[in-house]
Write a protein that holds these residues in place. Sequence first.
Motif, PDB file in Angstrom:
ATOM      1  N   ALA A  33       0.871  -1.116   0.165  1.00 55.44           N
ATOM      2  CA  ALA A  33       0.004  -0.011   0.085  1.00 55.44           C
ATOM      3  C   ALA A  33       0.897   1.431  -0.143  1.00 55.44           C
ATOM      4  O   ALA A  33       0.243   2.455  -0.120  1.00 55.44           O
ATOM      5  N   ASP A  34       2.211   0.992   0.154  1.00 56.21           N
ATOM      6  CA  ASP A  34       3.134   2.294   0.133  1.00 56.21           C
ATOM      7  C   ASP A  34       3.585   2.527  -1.157  1.00 56.21           C
ATOM      8  O   ASP A  34       3.976   1.608  -1.787  1.00 56.21           O
ATOM      9  N   PRO A  35       3.626   3.807  -1.824  1.00 53.73           N
ATOM     10  CA  PRO A  35       3.945   3.834  -3.264  1.00 53.73           C
ATOM     11  C   PRO A  35       5.505   3.529  -3.514  1.00 53.73           C
ATOM     12  O   PRO A  35       5.985   3.004  -4.333  1.00 53.73           O
ATOM     13  N   VAL A  36       6.234   3.831  -2.395  1.00 59.39           N
ATOM     14  CA  VAL A  36       7.824   3.424  -2.499  1.00 59.39           C
ATOM     15  C   VAL A  36       8.000   1.911  -2.699  1.00 59.39           C
ATOM     16  O   VAL A  36       8.551   1.333  -3.591  1.00 59.39           O
ATOM     17  N   ARG A  37       7.333   1.140  -1.783  1.00 58.36           N
ATOM     18  CA  ARG A  37       7.553  -0.425  -1.754  1.00 58.36           C
ATOM     19  C   ARG A  37       6.582  -1.003  -2.948  1.00 58.36           C
ATOM     20  O   ARG A  37       7.145  -2.088  -3.251  1.00 58.36           O
TER      21      ARG A  37
END
Length: 124
Positions: A33-37
Motif C-alpha cells: 500500500a506504500d508507493p515506494v514499496r
Amino acid sequence: MTAVTIQCCAPIAREPLSESDAADLAVMLKAVADPVRLRLLSMIGSHAGGEACVCDLTPGFDLTAPTISHHLKVLRTAGLIDSERRGTWVYYRIIPSAVNKLGALFAPLAEPARRPVELELTTV
C-alpha cells in the motif's frame, strides 16, 4: 457430453476469508500500500533475470539508503520478496506464490457473487 464446472468469482467474492487468511493477506496488502514499496516490488519483478541488486534499486529514489533498506525489510517481512547476500551487495527477488496469492484474491472479479456459477459445456 462433458460437464465442466467453472468458478467465476475471486476468493474474496466466493466466501468469507478466515481470520488467519485475512490477517496474512492484510500484512501483504499493507506492505504494497506504500508507493515506494510498490515501486520497489515492481522494479525487482521486472528487472532482468527476475532479481535486482540493492545497488540497482536505490538510484530510482530520492531517499537515503537506510530508508530503502527499511522498505525492503517490510516487503521481506510480509513474505513478498526474498534476499541473498553476494559479497557486499544484497540481491532481491519476488516470491511468486505470495504475489500470486495477492493477485488471485481479486481476479477475476467481474461481479459480486455468493456462490460459484456452474456452466455446462456440451461436446458433440
